[in-house]
Design a protein around this motif. Structure first.
Motif: not given
Length: 198
Positions: A163, A165, A167, A169, A173, A179-182, A191-192, A194
């Protein structure tokens, strides 16, 4: 003075004639190709000097810690302070490691691999964090090389997921993360998160 002046004029005239001779006898494209080849050789030599090492297995931890502290990113300063006070493993887990991409004595990129990161979620692990490349080494996918190395290490250890964490975008990738979740971090800031399947 006159002798010095004559000597200077002679050297200047000689250089001027030499450059003129080069331009007439060596095609511009050939000069460009030679120059490009020299740069390419220099890049290859630089690449050969680069290696990935582990901070906690290094015999030169003080040097690498100070190199981390030179980063112009607040998180690099935080990592440096945690290393100075031996808090990194207390906060992120005993198995935490810092992977360093080095160029001789220079630090190119670094990233942590830890049981926990900025999100307090013991059930989610492991995490790649503090991913950073020094300005003069940017634009050559160096952090990508480091992240891929960490992922290969985890895959060899039969770890199925990792994983991050962030900000950002569109950055992770490129290295296979989705992206998994906030989630909220330890400061209760969204925080985003991944994830990458290994």
């Amino acid at each position: 003075k006159h002798r010095t002046k004559r000597c200077f004029l002679f050297v200047f005239q000689y250089l001027h004639e030499f450059v003129s001779w080069l331009s007439k006898n060596i095609p511009f494209l050939l000069i460009y190709e030679l120059f490009y080849d020299i740069l390419e050789i220099e890049d290859k030599l630089k690449g050969q000097r680069m290696q990935i090492i582990k901070y906690y297995q290094s015999h030169n931890q003080e040097h690498w810690k100070n190199e981390i502290g030179k980063g112009d990113w607040s998180a690099a300063k935080l990592l440096y302070s945690w290393l100075n006070t031996d808090k990194l493993k207390q906060i992120c887990g005993k198995s935490t490691e810092i992977f360093l991409l080095t160029d001789g004595d220079n630090l190119v990129s670094f990233a942590t691999l830890a049981e926990q990161d900025e999100i307090d979620a013991p059930e989610i692990s492991p995490w790649i964090g503090f991913a950073y490349t020094f300005p003069k080494y940017r634009g050559n996918n160096n952090i990508g090389k480091l992240i891929n190395h960490i992922c290969d290490t985890l895959k060899s250890a039969k770890v199925e997921k990792v994983y991050i964490s962030t900000d950002h975008i569109g950055l992770y990738e490129k290295y296979g993360f989705v992206f998994w979740k906030i989630m909220n971090n330890r400061e209760d800031t969204p925080t985003r998160v991944y994830i990458k399947n290994l």
